[in-house]
Design an enzyme around this catalytic site. Structure first.
Site, PDB file in Angstrom:
ATOM      1  N   ARG A 142      54.384  61.751  79.704  1.00 33.92           N
ATOM      2  CA  ARG A 142      54.622  61.066  80.958  1.00 33.92           C
ATOM      3  C   ARG A 142      53.475  60.045  81.387  1.00 33.92           C
ATOM      4  O   ARG A 142      54.011  59.042  81.712  1.00 33.92           O
ATOM      5  CB  ARG A 142      54.921  62.412  82.066  1.00 33.92           C
ATOM      6  N   THR A 143      52.377  60.558  81.433  1.00 32.11           N
ATOM      7  CA  THR A 143      51.384  59.709  81.433  1.00 32.11           C
ATOM      8  C   THR A 143      51.145  58.303  80.578  1.00 32.11           C
ATOM      9  O   THR A 143      51.254  57.360  81.145  1.00 32.11           O
ATOM     10  CB  THR A 143      49.955  60.283  81.385  1.00 32.11           C
ATOM     11  N   LYS A 172      36.787  59.230  61.760  1.00 34.18           N
ATOM     12  CA  LYS A 172      35.664  58.994  60.893  1.00 34.18           C
ATOM     13  C   LYS A 172      34.253  59.179  61.210  1.00 34.18           C
ATOM     14  O   LYS A 172      33.150  59.197  60.877  1.00 34.18           O
ATOM     15  CB  LYS A 172      35.776  57.601  60.460  1.00 34.18           C
ATOM     16  N   ARG A 193      43.112  58.865  77.759  1.00 36.79           N
ATOM     17  CA  ARG A 193      42.880  60.271  77.995  1.00 36.79           C
ATOM     18  C   ARG A 193      42.084  60.783  76.651  1.00 36.79           C
ATOM     19  O   ARG A 193      42.067  60.375  75.536  1.00 36.79           O
ATOM     20  CB  ARG A 193      44.284  60.829  77.823  1.00 36.79           C
ATOM     21  N   HIS A 221      42.210  63.870  86.753  1.00 40.33           N
ATOM     22  CA  HIS A 221      43.164  62.928  86.549  1.00 40.33           C
ATOM     23  C   HIS A 221      43.614  62.276  87.838  1.00 40.33           C
ATOM     24  O   HIS A 221      44.858  62.581  88.349  1.00 40.33           O
ATOM     25  CB  HIS A 221      44.528  63.990  86.073  1.00 40.33           C
TER      26      HIS A 221
END
Length: 396
Positions: A142-143, A172, A193, A221
């Protein structure tokens, strides 16, 4: 830097040094509310607009240092000075504490405008020529998709990487700071995120372009909290005087933490915490709410809480936060479930919300009830994120 545009009434002369360390930045942000004051003895006053994000050039064309603070005195009335064409007050969206009530009200007005834009099949070209980079180190549906949809519906373009933890240079060993410095060279705004709490703040301190926190581990959030509060206002019709039950994984749930911060901006709100013992709401949120004068109560009885509340905000027990302690996860899951029995005691005007995805904490038969607001809630995420992208990139 997050929350780097602040208002205060104190007169300043000469350059002001920007915070250079994380501790300074934290102290700077924590003083936000004390800086936003009005003079009681006059009808108007001057506010000083701080812009701590790196400023490219002075009018003379000379480059300014990254840590320089730009101060600009603005004469305004006692009402909020949010006018069309003005710069947005924030340079980044990192945590819910950045927002005051006036800014929330104004953002929601822009969000309603974005609803109208989205319903126009021809879309908008407000952000034509802008590029958004999405860096997602944790899974998201969704986000990430709502941010990408929001950017494209406003005429912008998207550079995206999913599962950056495994399929970017982070695999890496590249530091987050180096990744941000690289990506900002390709884009105009970064939506990130991350699996670590505080990572979004580190990114914002590093970047000279806006950064939006799309969830940082068990931290916050903020855009989810914005869409949650917007949804509550649309569904219930008010934000003052409401009762909200936060249910489920409150220890690891970044959505409920951010929502609690935003609800503290409103009057006569009461929050009920309903959770298994192993995932109770942490003390920092409880202390914050007490400091702000908000009433809160812990309860083990979901039925009783549901009968009192305007909003039952259910959350998923997050298995990924338990690591190898599967025993604790099994202890917590399935204890509080919203089903037909819970609906039967809820008030007719009340709603059930959920940040999604859900597992078994809301039974599917609840979906048919008009009080099930979680899919409308998810759609509101598109409008909120359209509004934020517009405000951060082109202003009011």
């Amino acid at each position: 830097m997050a929350s780097s545009s602040l208002f205060c009434t104190c007169p300043l002369q000469g350059p002001v040094s920007a915070p250079k360390t994380m501790k300074c930045y934290t102290d700077f942000l924590s003083n936000y509310s004390s800086l936003f004051k009005q003079s009681p003895d006059s009808r108007s006053h001057s506010r000083v607009l701080f812009s701590v994000k790196s400023i490219n050039r002075e009018q003379s064309g000379r480059l300014l240092p990254r840590n320089r603070v730009q101060c600009q005195a603005l004469d305004v009335d006692n009402k909020p000075s949010i006018l069309i064409g003005n710069k947005f007050q924030l340079d980044d969206v990192i945590e819910a504490q950045q927002f005051d009530r006036d800014i929330l009200t104004a953002i929601f007005e822009v969000t309603r405008e974005m609803e109208r834009v989205e319903k126009n099949s021809h879309g908008s070209q407000i952000l034509k020529g802008f590029l958004m980079a999405t860096l997602f180190y944790e899974p998201s549906t969704r986000t990430r998709l709502s941010f990408e949809s929001a950017m494209k519906r406003l005429g912008g373009e998207v550079l995206t990487t999913e599962n950056a933890r495994e399929f970017s240079s982070a695999a890496k060993g590249e530091t987050l700071e180096d990744t941000i410095r690289t990506v900002e060279g390709y884009s105009d705004i970064i939506v990130m995120r991350h699996f670590e709490s505080g990572a979004a703040r580190r990114a914002a301190v590093t970047a000279s372009i806006p950064v939006i926190n799309a969830g940082d581990g068990p931290g916050q959030h903020p855009t989810q909290a914005l869409l949650d509060v917007y949804t509550i206002e649309r569904e219930i019709g008010k934000l003052d005087g409401i009762k909200v039950g936060l249910v489920g994984d409150l220890a690891n749930g970044r959505t409920v933490r951010s929502l609690a911060y935003l609800l503290s901006k409103y009057q006569d709100v009461k929050i009920y915490f309903v959770s298994p013992e192993v995932v109770k709401m942490k003390d920092d949120i409880k202390s914050f709410l007490t400091l702000k004068g908000l009433k809160w109560e812990e309860s083990g009885d979901l039925m009783e809480v549901a009968s009192k509340c305007d909003v039952v905000y259910q959350t998923r027990i997050q298995r990924e936060r338990f690591g190898e302690r599967t025993d604790l996860y099994e202890e917590a899951r399935g204890k509080y479930i919203v089903d037909g029995a819970v609906l039967s005691v809820m008030q007719k005007h009340a709603v059930v919300m959920h940040p999604l995805p859900r597992l078994d904490e809301i039974t599917v038969d609840v979906d048919a009830d008009p009080r099930a607001a979680y899919f409308r809630q998810a759609k509101n995420g598109l409008y909120i994120r359209m509004a934020l992208l517009k405000l951060l990139l082109v202003g009011w």
